[in-house]
Motif scaffolding. Structure first.
Motif, PDB file in Angstrom:
ATOM      1  N   GLY A 200     -39.241 -98.952 -31.988  1.00  0.00           N
ATOM      2  CA  GLY A 200     -38.632 -99.939 -31.411  1.00  0.00           C
ATOM      3  C   GLY A 200     -37.100-100.140 -30.658  1.00  0.00           C
ATOM      4  N   LEU A 201     -37.301 -98.163 -30.472  1.00  0.00           N
ATOM      5  CA  LEU A 201     -35.821 -98.585 -29.255  1.00  0.00           C
ATOM      6  C   LEU A 201     -35.759 -97.631 -28.500  1.00  0.00           C
ATOM      7  N   GLY A 202     -36.521 -98.518 -27.773  1.00  0.00           N
ATOM      8  CA  GLY A 202     -37.014 -98.687 -26.393  1.00  0.00           C
ATOM      9  C   GLY A 202     -35.748 -99.003 -25.518  1.00  0.00           C
ATOM     10  N   LYS A 203     -35.202 -99.842 -26.267  1.00  0.00           N
ATOM     11  CA  LYS A 203     -33.961-100.302 -25.541  1.00  0.00           C
ATOM     12  C   LYS A 203     -32.429 -99.563 -25.266  1.00  0.00           C
TER      13      LYS A 203
ATOM     14  N   VAL B  40     -24.554 -95.133 -37.492  1.00  0.00           N
ATOM     15  CA  VAL B  40     -26.605 -95.368 -38.229  1.00  0.00           C
ATOM     16  C   VAL B  40     -27.339 -95.084 -37.017  1.00  0.00           C
ATOM     17  N   LEU B  41     -27.180 -95.754 -35.879  1.00  0.00           N
ATOM     18  CA  LEU B  41     -28.508 -95.617 -34.872  1.00  0.00           C
ATOM     19  C   LEU B  41     -28.663 -94.042 -34.831  1.00  0.00           C
ATOM     20  N   ILE B  42     -27.864 -93.248 -34.768  1.00  0.00           N
ATOM     21  CA  ILE B  42     -27.603 -91.685 -34.054  1.00  0.00           C
ATOM     22  C   ILE B  42     -28.066 -91.250 -35.091  1.00  0.00           C
ATOM     23  N   SER B  43     -28.121 -91.681 -36.718  1.00  0.00           N
ATOM     24  CA  SER B  43     -28.853 -90.619 -37.703  1.00  0.00           C
ATOM     25  C   SER B  43     -30.130 -91.294 -38.032  1.00  0.00           C
ATOM     26  N   TYR B  44     -30.446 -91.966 -37.848  1.00  0.00           N
ATOM     27  CA  TYR B  44     -31.573 -92.586 -37.312  1.00  0.00           C
ATOM     28  C   TYR B  44     -32.401 -92.188 -36.163  1.00  0.00           C
ATOM     29  N   ILE B  45     -32.170 -91.542 -34.945  1.00  0.00           N
ATOM     30  CA  ILE B  45     -33.001 -90.859 -34.485  1.00  0.00           C
ATOM     31  C   ILE B  45     -32.915 -89.724 -34.402  1.00  0.00           C
ATOM     32  N   GLU B  46     -31.587 -88.806 -35.182  1.00  0.00           N
ATOM     33  CA  GLU B  46     -31.752 -88.078 -35.455  1.00  0.00           C
ATOM     34  C   GLU B  46     -33.239 -87.411 -36.205  1.00  0.00           C
ATOM     35  N   ALA B  47     -33.387 -88.343 -37.756  1.00  0.00           N
ATOM     36  CA  ALA B  47     -33.913 -87.987 -38.647  1.00  0.00           C
ATOM     37  C   ALA B  47     -35.714 -88.258 -37.340  1.00  0.00           C
TER      38      ALA B  47
ATOM     39  N   LEU C 293     -42.476 -86.854 -25.063  1.00  0.00           N
ATOM     40  CA  LEU C 293     -42.420 -86.811 -26.786  1.00  0.00           C
ATOM     41  C   LEU C 293     -41.344 -87.949 -27.381  1.00  0.00           C
ATOM     42  N   ALA C 294     -40.314 -87.359 -27.070  1.00  0.00           N
ATOM     43  CA  ALA C 294     -39.046 -88.081 -27.902  1.00  0.00           C
ATOM     44  C   ALA C 294     -39.300 -88.990 -27.816  1.00  0.00           C
ATOM     45  N   ARG C 295     -39.080 -89.755 -26.238  1.00  0.00           N
ATOM     46  CA  ARG C 295     -38.876 -91.074 -25.539  1.00  0.00           C
ATOM     47  C   ARG C 295     -40.196 -92.004 -26.098  1.00  0.00           C
ATOM     48  N   MET C 296     -41.688 -91.066 -26.600  1.00  0.00           N
ATOM     49  CA  MET C 296     -42.433 -91.702 -27.192  1.00  0.00           C
ATOM     50  C   MET C 296     -42.676 -92.655 -28.343  1.00  0.00           C
ATOM     51  N   ARG C 297     -41.723 -91.569 -29.572  1.00  0.00           N
ATOM     52  CA  ARG C 297     -40.956 -91.538 -30.292  1.00  0.00           C
ATOM     53  C   ARG C 297     -40.439 -92.924 -31.084  1.00  0.00           C
ATOM     54  N   LEU C 298     -39.343 -92.867 -30.292  1.00  0.00           N
ATOM     55  CA  LEU C 298     -37.738 -93.324 -30.255  1.00  0.00           C
ATOM     56  C   LEU C 298     -38.481 -94.862 -29.297  1.00  0.00           C
ATOM     57  N   ARG C 299     -39.663 -95.309 -29.085  1.00  0.00           N
ATOM     58  CA  ARG C 299     -40.641 -96.219 -28.120  1.00  0.00           C
ATOM     59  C   ARG C 299     -41.653 -96.892 -29.646  1.00  0.00           C
ATOM     60  N   GLU C 300     -41.703 -95.938 -30.462  1.00  0.00           N
ATOM     61  CA  GLU C 300     -42.622 -96.200 -31.618  1.00  0.00           C
ATOM     62  C   GLU C 300     -41.860 -97.025 -32.381  1.00  0.00           C
TER      63      GLU C 300
END
Length: 74
Positions: free
Chosen positions: A66-69, A11-18, A57-64
């Motif tokens: 709430g997936l920074g961890k 589920v996390l993988i799908s969310y990150i891909e989106a 950019l990818a890291r910034m989007r994931l941090r925004e």
């Protein structure tokens, strides 16, 4: 390519891909079909790689989101 996330959570993988697709970040999920070799135990984590030029950019989007961890060290 640079690895940014490693996880067993589909589920996390799908969310990150989106998120990455929405941001226009070139990405690739490795080890998706490793369950054939490991017997579907989920021991081999999938890796999400992004184009090195778009890593920031990818890291910034994931941090925004709430997936920074979840991010791998640079």
């Amino acid at each position: 390519m640079e690895e940014i996330v490693r996880t067993n959570d589909p589920v996390l993988i799908s969310y990150i891909e989106a998120l990455l697709k929405e941001a226009g970040v070139v990405h690739f999920v490795l080890d998706t079909h490793m369950s054939v070799l490991e017997g579907s135990l989920g021991m081999i984590q999938r890796r999400i790689l992004v184009d090195s030029d778009q890593s920031g950019l990818a890291r910034m989007r994931l941090r925004e989101a709430g997936l920074g961890k979840e991010l791998r060290e640079q």
